[in-house]
Write a protein that holds these residues in place. Structure first.
Motif, PDB file in Angstrom:
ATOM      1  N   MET A   1      -3.747  11.549  25.638  1.00  0.00           N
ATOM      2  CA  MET A   1      -3.162  11.352  24.319  1.00  0.00           C
ATOM      3  C   MET A   1      -4.070  12.001  23.277  1.00  0.00           C
ATOM      4  SD  MET A   1      -1.672   7.854  22.970  1.00  0.00           S
ATOM      5  CE  MET A   1      -0.250   8.027  22.024  1.00  0.00           C
ATOM      6  N   SER A   2      -3.515  12.692  22.315  1.00  0.00           N
ATOM      7  CA  SER A   2      -4.323  13.392  21.328  1.00  0.00           C
ATOM      8  C   SER A   2      -4.866  12.422  20.293  1.00  0.00           C
ATOM      9  CB  SER A   2      -3.510  14.486  20.649  1.00  0.00           C
ATOM     10  OG  SER A   2      -2.545  13.898  19.823  1.00  0.00           O
ATOM     11  N   PRO A   3      -6.050  12.689  19.777  1.00  0.00           N
ATOM     12  CA  PRO A   3      -6.660  11.787  18.790  1.00  0.00           C
ATOM     13  C   PRO A   3      -6.009  11.869  17.409  1.00  0.00           C
ATOM     14  CG  PRO A   3      -8.094  13.646  19.186  1.00  0.00           C
ATOM     15  CD  PRO A   3      -6.942  13.765  20.155  1.00  0.00           C
ATOM     16  N   THR A   4      -5.244  12.913  17.151  1.00  0.00           N
ATOM     17  CA  THR A   4      -4.593  13.026  15.842  1.00  0.00           C
ATOM     18  C   THR A   4      -3.321  12.194  15.832  1.00  0.00           C
ATOM     19  OG1 THR A   4      -3.375  14.981  16.516  1.00  0.00           O
ATOM     20  CG2 THR A   4      -5.506  15.334  15.442  1.00  0.00           C
ATOM     21  N   SER A   5      -3.062  11.598  14.692  1.00  0.00           N
ATOM     22  CA  SER A   5      -1.892  10.745  14.556  1.00  0.00           C
ATOM     23  C   SER A   5      -0.782  11.495  13.837  1.00  0.00           C
ATOM     24  CB  SER A   5      -2.255   9.490  13.763  1.00  0.00           C
ATOM     25  OG  SER A   5      -1.117   8.713  13.533  1.00  0.00           O
ATOM     26  N   SER A   6       0.450  11.187  14.199  1.00  0.00           N
ATOM     27  CA  SER A   6       1.583  11.819  13.533  1.00  0.00           C
ATOM     28  C   SER A   6       2.029  11.019  12.315  1.00  0.00           C
ATOM     29  CB  SER A   6       2.744  11.973  14.507  1.00  0.00           C
ATOM     30  OG  SER A   6       3.190  10.696  14.917  1.00  0.00           O
ATOM     31  N   LEU A   7       1.345   9.908  12.020  1.00  0.00           N
ATOM     32  CA  LEU A   7       1.681   9.097  10.857  1.00  0.00           C
ATOM     33  C   LEU A   7       1.189   9.772   9.584  1.00  0.00           C
ATOM     34  CD1 LEU A   7       0.758   5.561  12.203  1.00  0.00           C
ATOM     35  CD2 LEU A   7       3.023   6.542  11.948  1.00  0.00           C
ATOM     36  N   PRO A   8       1.900   9.585   8.463  1.00  0.00           N
ATOM     37  CA  PRO A   8       1.421  10.167   7.210  1.00  0.00           C
ATOM     38  C   PRO A   8       0.175   9.431   6.700  1.00  0.00           C
ATOM     39  CG  PRO A   8       3.432   8.924   6.849  1.00  0.00           C
ATOM     40  CD  PRO A   8       3.194   8.941   8.318  1.00  0.00           C
ATOM     41  N   ALA A   9      -0.505  10.071   5.807  1.00  0.00           N
ATOM     42  CA  ALA A   9      -1.724   9.487   5.236  1.00  0.00           C
ATOM     43  C   ALA A   9      -1.377   8.258   4.408  1.00  0.00           C
ATOM     44  CB  ALA A   9      -2.428  10.530   4.379  1.00  0.00           C
ATOM     45  N   PRO A  10      -2.309   7.307   4.273  1.00  0.00           N
ATOM     46  CA  PRO A  10      -2.018   6.087   3.514  1.00  0.00           C
ATOM     47  C   PRO A  10      -1.673   6.336   2.044  1.00  0.00           C
ATOM     48  CG  PRO A  10      -3.990   5.786   4.845  1.00  0.00           C
ATOM     49  CD  PRO A  10      -3.598   7.226   4.947  1.00  0.00           C
ATOM     50  N   HIS A  11      -2.199   7.395   1.461  1.00  0.00           N
ATOM     51  CA  HIS A  11      -1.911   7.646   0.040  1.00  0.00           C
ATOM     52  C   HIS A  11      -0.443   8.006  -0.181  1.00  0.00           C
ATOM     53  CE1 HIS A  11      -1.898  12.049   0.445  1.00  0.00           C
ATOM     54  NE2 HIS A  11      -2.960  11.902   1.227  1.00  0.00           N
ATOM     55  N   ILE A  12       0.237   8.503   0.837  1.00  0.00           N
ATOM     56  CA  ILE A  12       1.674   8.766   0.717  1.00  0.00           C
ATOM     57  C   ILE A  12       2.421   7.442   0.582  1.00  0.00           C
ATOM     58  CG2 ILE A  12       3.701   9.731   1.875  1.00  0.00           C
ATOM     59  CD1 ILE A  12       1.759  11.846   0.894  1.00  0.00           C
ATOM     60  N   GLY A  13       2.030   6.456   1.356  1.00  0.00           N
ATOM     61  CA  GLY A  13       2.637   5.131   1.240  1.00  0.00           C
ATOM     62  C   GLY A  13       2.391   4.507  -0.124  1.00  0.00           C
ATOM     63  N   TYR A  14       1.166   4.663  -0.633  1.00  0.00           N
ATOM     64  CA  TYR A  14       0.854   4.136  -1.968  1.00  0.00           C
ATOM     65  C   TYR A  14       1.655   4.859  -3.044  1.00  0.00           C
ATOM     66  CZ  TYR A  14      -3.049   1.756   0.254  1.00  0.00           C
ATOM     67  OH  TYR A  14      -3.816   0.970   1.048  1.00  0.00           O
ATOM     68  N   LEU A  15       1.890   6.143  -2.847  1.00  0.00           N
ATOM     69  CA  LEU A  15       2.698   6.907  -3.790  1.00  0.00           C
ATOM     70  C   LEU A  15       4.143   6.396  -3.789  1.00  0.00           C
ATOM     71  CD1 LEU A  15       2.883   9.365  -5.714  1.00  0.00           C
ATOM     72  CD2 LEU A  15       3.548  10.697  -3.725  1.00  0.00           C
ATOM     73  N   PHE A  16       4.709   6.158  -2.619  1.00  0.00           N
ATOM     74  CA  PHE A  16       6.065   5.596  -2.541  1.00  0.00           C
ATOM     75  C   PHE A  16       6.125   4.201  -3.153  1.00  0.00           C
ATOM     76  CE2 PHE A  16       6.992   8.661   0.970  1.00  0.00           C
ATOM     77  CZ  PHE A  16       8.091   9.244   0.354  1.00  0.00           C
ATOM     78  N   LEU A  17       5.112   3.401  -2.923  1.00  0.00           N
ATOM     79  CA  LEU A  17       5.065   2.058  -3.484  1.00  0.00           C
ATOM     80  C   LEU A  17       4.992   2.095  -5.007  1.00  0.00           C
ATOM     81  CD1 LEU A  17       4.942  -0.933  -2.683  1.00  0.00           C
ATOM     82  CD2 LEU A  17       2.467  -0.729  -2.718  1.00  0.00           C
TER      83      LEU A  17
END
Length: 85
Positions: A1-17
């Motif tokens: 399994m690759s160490p990189t995540s396909s999830l967006p960065a947390p600041h994108i979630g804070y921007l949506f919030l």
């Protein structure tokens, strides 16, 4: 399994919030509080001014919440009666 995540960065979630909270505040003011504070000068936004002058359509979104909740609950209860009969 690759160490990189396909999830967006947390600041994108804070921007949506933050954007959601801002739109909720502007929408609440436009739909509910603008009628109470109609003596204040206009902000120059034609859409917000039209919502402030509206007499009954502004409450459509507010009253659709309990109507939709009733519809969902009534359909769920009907489905339970159908399944268990």
């Amino acid at each position: 399994m690759s160490p990189t995540s396909s999830l967006p960065a947390p600041h994108i979630g804070y921007l949506f919030l933050a954007a959601s909270a801002f739109l909720l505040a502007v929408g609440t003011h436009a739909l509910l509080f603008s009628a109470l504070f109609s003596s204040r000068p206009s902000l120059g936004a034609a859409v917000l001014d039209a919502l402030a002058r509206d007499a009954h359509y502004k409450y459509l979104a507010l009253f659709s919440v309990p109507v939709c909740a009733y519809f969902v609950i009534a359909n769920w209860v009907g489905w339970q009666f159908f399944r268990n009969s």
